[in-house]
Design a protein around this motif. Structure first.
Motif, PDB file in Angstrom:
ATOM      1  N   LEU A   1      40.703 -65.392  27.592  1.00 36.28           N
ATOM      2  CA  LEU A   1      39.619 -66.177  28.424  1.00 36.28           C
ATOM      3  C   LEU A   1      39.661 -67.784  28.207  1.00 36.28           C
ATOM      4  O   LEU A   1      39.398 -68.475  29.018  1.00 36.28           O
ATOM      5  N   TRP A   2      39.973 -68.008  27.108  1.00 34.18           N
ATOM      6  CA  TRP A   2      40.056 -69.286  26.621  1.00 34.18           C
ATOM      7  C   TRP A   2      41.257 -70.141  27.456  1.00 34.18           C
ATOM      8  O   TRP A   2      41.123 -71.200  28.099  1.00 34.18           O
ATOM      9  N   GLY A   3      42.224 -69.524  27.620  1.00 31.73           N
ATOM     10  CA  GLY A   3      43.575 -69.968  28.144  1.00 31.73           C
ATOM     11  C   GLY A   3      43.008 -70.200  29.871  1.00 31.73           C
ATOM     12  O   GLY A   3      43.678 -71.321  30.392  1.00 31.73           O
ATOM     13  N   ALA A   4      42.173 -69.267  30.540  1.00 37.44           N
ATOM     14  CA  ALA A   4      41.944 -69.710  31.901  1.00 37.44           C
ATOM     15  C   ALA A   4      40.610 -70.314  32.067  1.00 37.44           C
ATOM     16  O   ALA A   4      40.272 -70.894  33.030  1.00 37.44           O
ATOM     17  N   ASN A   5      39.831 -70.775  30.934  1.00 39.03           N
ATOM     18  CA  ASN A   5      38.545 -71.640  31.201  1.00 39.03           C
ATOM     19  C   ASN A   5      38.829 -72.369  29.982  1.00 39.03           C
ATOM     20  O   ASN A   5      37.643 -72.382  29.101  1.00 39.03           O
ATOM     21  N   ARG A   6      39.509 -73.405  29.968  1.00 40.45           N
ATOM     22  CA  ARG A   6      39.705 -74.526  29.118  1.00 40.45           C
ATOM     23  C   ARG A   6      38.486 -75.460  28.704  1.00 40.45           C
ATOM     24  O   ARG A   6      38.321 -75.994  27.466  1.00 40.45           O
ATOM     25  N   ARG A   7      37.657 -75.771  29.666  1.00 41.17           N
ATOM     26  CA  ARG A   7      36.402 -76.493  29.338  1.00 41.17           C
ATOM     27  C   ARG A   7      35.273 -75.656  29.023  1.00 41.17           C
ATOM     28  O   ARG A   7      34.365 -76.381  28.564  1.00 41.17           O
ATOM     29  N   THR A   8      35.231 -74.388  28.913  1.00 38.77           N
ATOM     30  CA  THR A   8      34.370 -73.480  28.499  1.00 38.77           C
ATOM     31  C   THR A   8      34.115 -73.634  27.023  1.00 38.77           C
ATOM     32  O   THR A   8      35.135 -73.589  26.299  1.00 38.77           O
ATOM     33  N   PRO A   9      33.138 -73.964  26.200  1.00 31.58           N
ATOM     34  CA  PRO A   9      32.791 -73.932  24.862  1.00 31.58           C
ATOM     35  C   PRO A   9      33.249 -72.561  24.270  1.00 31.58           C
ATOM     36  O   PRO A   9      33.337 -71.485  24.980  1.00 31.58           O
ATOM     37  N   LEU A  10      33.834 -72.669  23.103  1.00 30.55           N
ATOM     38  CA  LEU A  10      34.419 -71.736  22.298  1.00 30.55           C
ATOM     39  C   LEU A  10      33.616 -70.525  22.165  1.00 30.55           C
ATOM     40  O   LEU A  10      33.725 -69.385  22.246  1.00 30.55           O
ATOM     41  N   ASP A  11      32.034 -70.981  21.669  1.00 26.29           N
ATOM     42  CA  ASP A  11      31.312 -69.868  21.434  1.00 26.29           C
ATOM     43  C   ASP A  11      30.966 -69.051  22.575  1.00 26.29           C
ATOM     44  O   ASP A  11      30.530 -67.796  22.557  1.00 26.29           O
ATOM     45  N   THR A  12      30.763 -69.749  23.879  1.00 23.51           N
ATOM     46  CA  THR A  12      30.810 -68.807  25.097  1.00 23.51           C
ATOM     47  C   THR A  12      31.714 -67.904  25.434  1.00 23.51           C
ATOM     48  O   THR A  12      31.601 -66.790  25.786  1.00 23.51           O
ATOM     49  N   ILE A  13      33.124 -68.491  25.192  1.00 21.85           N
ATOM     50  CA  ILE A  13      34.210 -67.518  25.459  1.00 21.85           C
ATOM     51  C   ILE A  13      34.075 -66.478  24.532  1.00 21.85           C
ATOM     52  O   ILE A  13      34.510 -65.201  24.725  1.00 21.85           O
ATOM     53  N   ALA A  14      33.976 -66.699  23.417  1.00 19.95           N
ATOM     54  CA  ALA A  14      33.846 -65.638  22.104  1.00 19.95           C
ATOM     55  C   ALA A  14      32.691 -64.752  22.469  1.00 19.95           C
ATOM     56  O   ALA A  14      32.914 -63.511  22.443  1.00 19.95           O
ATOM     57  N   ARG A  15      31.545 -64.939  23.025  1.00 18.27           N
ATOM     58  CA  ARG A  15      30.602 -64.085  23.405  1.00 18.27           C
ATOM     59  C   ARG A  15      30.942 -63.084  24.724  1.00 18.27           C
ATOM     60  O   ARG A  15      30.825 -61.923  24.645  1.00 18.27           O
ATOM     61  N   ARG A  16      31.510 -63.791  25.544  1.00 19.04           N
ATOM     62  CA  ARG A  16      32.161 -63.190  26.733  1.00 19.04           C
ATOM     63  C   ARG A  16      33.207 -62.034  26.154  1.00 19.04           C
ATOM     64  O   ARG A  16      33.255 -60.943  26.688  1.00 19.04           O
ATOM     65  N   ALA A  17      33.964 -62.494  25.436  1.00 24.60           N
ATOM     66  CA  ALA A  17      35.108 -61.537  24.797  1.00 24.60           C
ATOM     67  C   ALA A  17      34.594 -60.385  24.172  1.00 24.60           C
ATOM     68  O   ALA A  17      35.125 -59.271  24.677  1.00 24.60           O
ATOM     69  N   VAL A  18      33.633 -60.587  23.504  1.00 20.30           N
ATOM     70  CA  VAL A  18      33.006 -59.621  22.575  1.00 20.30           C
ATOM     71  C   VAL A  18      32.363 -58.604  23.436  1.00 20.30           C
ATOM     72  O   VAL A  18      32.488 -57.246  23.444  1.00 20.30           O
ATOM     73  N   LEU A  19      31.543 -59.036  24.472  1.00 19.68           N
ATOM     74  CA  LEU A  19      30.681 -58.058  25.463  1.00 19.68           C
ATOM     75  C   LEU A  19      31.690 -57.465  26.272  1.00 19.68           C
ATOM     76  O   LEU A  19      31.577 -56.330  26.717  1.00 19.68           O
ATOM     77  N   GLN A  20      32.918 -57.941  26.560  1.00 25.86           N
ATOM     78  CA  GLN A  20      33.867 -57.226  27.581  1.00 25.86           C
ATOM     79  C   GLN A  20      34.596 -56.313  26.783  1.00 25.86           C
ATOM     80  O   GLN A  20      34.995 -55.219  27.203  1.00 25.86           O
ATOM     81  N   THR A  21      34.691 -56.260  25.422  1.00 21.77           N
ATOM     82  CA  THR A  21      35.443 -55.410  24.628  1.00 21.77           C
ATOM     83  C   THR A  21      34.629 -54.502  23.871  1.00 21.77           C
ATOM     84  O   THR A  21      35.148 -53.609  23.189  1.00 21.77           O
ATOM     85  N   VAL A  22      33.177 -54.550  24.140  1.00 23.92           N
ATOM     86  CA  VAL A  22      32.349 -53.768  23.414  1.00 23.92           C
ATOM     87  C   VAL A  22      32.720 -52.191  24.032  1.00 23.92           C
ATOM     88  O   VAL A  22      32.721 -51.188  23.077  1.00 23.92           O
ATOM     89  N   PRO A  23      32.891 -51.887  25.077  1.00 22.20           N
ATOM     90  CA  PRO A  23      32.850 -50.646  25.781  1.00 22.20           C
ATOM     91  C   PRO A  23      34.216 -49.951  25.286  1.00 22.20           C
ATOM     92  O   PRO A  23      34.167 -48.782  24.805  1.00 22.20           O
ATOM     93  N   ARG A  24      35.233 -50.730  24.724  1.00 23.22           N
ATOM     94  CA  ARG A  24      36.349 -50.355  24.501  1.00 23.22           C
ATOM     95  C   ARG A  24      36.077 -49.826  22.961  1.00 23.22           C
ATOM     96  O   ARG A  24      36.676 -48.901  22.566  1.00 23.22           O
ATOM     97  N   THR A  25      35.577 -50.625  22.427  1.00 20.96           N
ATOM     98  CA  THR A  25      35.058 -50.434  20.860  1.00 20.96           C
ATOM     99  C   THR A  25      34.263 -49.342  20.670  1.00 20.96           C
ATOM    100  O   THR A  25      34.623 -48.406  19.782  1.00 20.96           O
ATOM    101  N   VAL A  26      33.310 -48.973  21.437  1.00 19.39           N
ATOM    102  CA  VAL A  26      32.679 -47.907  21.483  1.00 19.39           C
ATOM    103  C   VAL A  26      33.244 -46.551  21.825  1.00 19.39           C
ATOM    104  O   VAL A  26      33.229 -45.704  21.051  1.00 19.39           O
ATOM    105  N   ASN A  27      34.104 -46.481  22.733  1.00 14.52           N
ATOM    106  CA  ASN A  27      34.535 -45.313  23.252  1.00 14.52           C
ATOM    107  C   ASN A  27      35.839 -45.061  22.233  1.00 14.52           C
ATOM    108  O   ASN A  27      35.899 -43.781  21.829  1.00 14.52           O
ATOM    109  N   THR A  28      36.514 -46.145  21.735  1.00 17.96           N
ATOM    110  CA  THR A  28      37.830 -45.758  20.687  1.00 17.96           C
ATOM    111  C   THR A  28      36.901 -45.156  19.581  1.00 17.96           C
ATOM    112  O   THR A  28      37.768 -44.087  18.824  1.00 17.96           O
TER     113      THR A  28
END
Length: 643
Positions: free
Chosen positions: A530-557
């Motif tokens: 996500l950071w590579g595709a959205n370089r102007r976006t703050p890192l904390d916002t990128i991190a929040r999106r990344a975590v929310l996108q990977t939570v379904p995977r984490t729960v199911n695994t």
């Protein structure tokens, strides 16, 4: 002087001439048909020892034929195994040459071979000391095997049912691939002649989790593609899911294989066994998830029936967890420090348990003897302790084992002492049967502890270097910090619960480390993307999106792994209860740390690192734009990679 032996034979002291067995180069048995000598033993000596042999036989040859003083005695463990006479053809003082010495006589083939082996054995003057001895009664062994098999089957079936419910048809196909993983792993075990032990079972539990995780990653990425572009074909979404999940799967499996290899080469005992089975399991899981599962799902995706009916394929619609997160959109990293404070508080509680309650190290690490007894009459622990103390075993630690058995752990205890201990218990419990006996010498305990720490330390260092190269050093440090956080919490939990830290716990702890690193790699892989595709976006916002996108995977695994562990905890009996408990605690804290310890730590490190954030490529020269127009630009999250 005459010396009488216990078996009645008589030999003579040949005086001061001696030759150590270390001087023997080789001793071989051979048969001579031409000379009629029959079976004989040929001796070869080392250079200096050959001169000593010539001197010794020369002194013996000075005595007349038939005189016992003409004999040369070969002694092993203070017993004479042969006393041949020097041949009458050898003159006084001449002696026998070291390269042409034979012992002849009325030997049979077996006698000649045995004598040669005993002479060569005398060249190894090493005292034999028992450093490890394990005895498992057939009842306990059969019960543990049956319980483990039932737990594995029920847990795997529950996991397969779960992913089928979540991902419908594609989940069922992934379950088929999971079955193929089991067959491939078993075939590899048989081919390599590996003995499956509890640490080996731990390695396969981790590998099953990684196999499920790879399929979950692919399916969740495919769900994202279907949500972003609803009109694209199911086959295209699935192919993109495999492509985008590949980096996370490759990195997580690579770090696990690195750890498995280092544990095998640097560890010993259960650590080495865990490394072997983990490596086999990881390779088999990757093949089943990325080859077998992909082939089955792509064949199904080509079917019009599967493509048209979205409720059938399982990935055309977003899951319940992803839908809820999209609707709520929680702002979880506005103040990352507070999550680190919570993690630090948990670590403080764990350390307090280690300091206050202490760590109950098992016999594998301290040395000693652990014996488990079954009594015909029930005996409570306090009564057993008082009985053993009265019998002179005041330092014995008595605990309960499965099915009402008694487990007794002591320091140094020989076989006579064990018989006396069993007799003391029989006074209270009636007929007492030994069902388990483990003896670990202190030297082996030190070796296991030292090698385990060395292997873990080197594995952590290598994983840190790998993650720093593949991601950023800030991400690598945060991942390793989260892993250390998980280890401390699991050890602290066992300290507070008073559970033993032994070989079983070590196997579980290694599994927890694997899960922890795997979770962190998946999250940071999404941050990198996500950071590579959205370089102007703050890192904390990128991190929040990344975590929310990977939570379904984490729960199911995590749910897939919890089914297996719950089955082990309920059906595995006492021998697997601690193992399952440690893994259950480890998965919970590992899931927490990968989100609320590793990510906040990386955010703080990035703020304090004073390294420039990623920026879009600048226009350079007339008519050319770096980045999107075709010229490559450096990705700050993938040191050296080009996008």
């Amino acid at each position: 002087a005459d010396t009488k032996l216990a078996d009645g034979r008589r030999v003579l002291d040949l005086g001061p001439s001696r030759l150590s067995g270390a001087g023997v180069e080789d001793a071989t048995a051979g048969f001579e048909a031409q000379g009629g000598a029959g079976w004989s033993v040929s001796l070869e000596f080392r250079k200096d020892a050959g001169q000593e042999w010539k001197k010794l036989t020369g002194e013996a040859a000075c005595h007349p034929a038939g005189d016992d003083r003409r004999r040369v005695a070969i002694v092993l463990d203070q017993k004479v195994i042969s006393s041949p006479q020097v041949d009458p053809s050898v003159g006084c003082g001449a002696g026998l040459p070291s390269g042409a010495t034979q012992i002849t006589g009325s030997f049979s083939a077996d006698e000649a071979r045995d004598l040669a082996l005993l002479i060569k054995g005398g060249a190894l003057p090493v005292p034999v000391e028992i450093v490890e001895q394990r005895t498992v009664g057939p009842t306990l062994g059969a019960a543990a095997i049956d319980a483990s098999a039932q737990a594995a089957l029920i847990g795997a079936a529950a996991t397969a049912l779960f992913i089928t419910i979540v991902y419908r048809l594609f989940g069922a196909l992934a379950a088929v691939a999971l079955g193929a993983y089991g067959v491939i792993s078993y075939a590899a075990l048989v081919a390599l002649g590996v003995t499956l032990t509890l640490p080996g079972l731990a390695g396969f539990v981790l590998a099953i989790g990684m196999a499920v995780d790879a399929n979950v990653l692919v399916f969740e990425r495919a769900r994202e593609e279907c949500a972003d572009r609803p009109k694209r074909s199911l086959r295209s979404a699935l192919t993109t899911g495999f492509q985008k999940a590949w980096s996370a799967v490759a990195d997580s499996n690579a770090t696990t294989l690195i750890a498995a290899g280092l544990l095998f080469f640097l560890g010993s005992g259960p650590v080495k066994g865990f490394g072997v089975t983990l490596a086999i399991g990881v390779i088999a899981s990757m093949f089943s998830a990325l080859v077998i599962a992909r082939a089955l799902t792509e064949i199904a995706a080509n079917s019009r029936f599967v493509s048209d009916y979205r409720n059938v394929n399982g990935i055309a619609r977003p899951g319940a967890v992803r839908t809820w997160l999209t609707r709520k959109d929680p702002q979880i990293f506005r103040k990352p420090v507070r999550w680190l404070v919570v993690s630090a508080a948990l670590v403080a509680v764990a350390v307090a348990g280690i300091v206050v309650r202490g760590v109950d190290l098992g016999v594998e690490f301290t040395g000693g003897r652990l014996v488990e007894y079954s009594t015909s009459r029930p005996v409570d622990v306090e009564t057993a302790r008082d009985t053993l103390a009265a019998a002179g075993f005041g330092d014995a630690e008595v605990t309960t084992a499965g099915d009402g058995d008694l487990s007794v752990r002591t320091g140094k205890l020989d076989n006579d002492g064990e018989h006396a201990l069993r007799a003391a218990l029989a006074e209270e419990g009636g007929e007492t049967t030994k069902v388990r006996d483990e003896l670990i010498g202190p030297s082996l305990g030190d070796e296991l502890r030292r090698n385990a720490l060395i292997a873990l330390g080197v594995a952590v260092a290598v994983q840190l270097a790998y993650l720093a190269v593949r991601f950023r050093w800030t991400f690598a440090v945060s991942s390793v910090a989260a892993m250390v956080h998980d280890v401390i919490l699991v050890v602290g939990a066992f300290a507070w619960l008073g559970r033993p830290v032994d070989g079983i716990f070590l196997a579980a702890l290694l599994t927890v480390i694997g899960y922890s690193v795997n979770d962190s790699v998946v999250v940071f892989d999404r941050v990198r993307e996500l950071w590579g595709a959205n370089r102007r976006t703050p890192l904390d916002t990128i991190a929040r999106r990344a975590v929310l996108q990977t939570v379904p995977r984490t729960v199911n695994t995590g749910m897939g792994a919890l089914f297996i562990l719950a089955a082990l905890a309920v059906l595995g009996g006492d021998s697997l209860a601690d193992f399952a408990l440690a893994l259950l605690i480890g998965i919970v804290v590992g899931t927490w740390s990968s989100v609320f310890t590793a990510v906040p730590g990386a955010l703080l490190l990035e703020r304090n690192a004073k390294t420039p954030p990623p920026v879009p490529g600048k226009r350079k020269g007339k008519g050319s734009t770096r980045g999107r127009a075709g010229a490559s630009r450096r990705d700050p999250l993938d040191n050296g990679a080009r996008v």
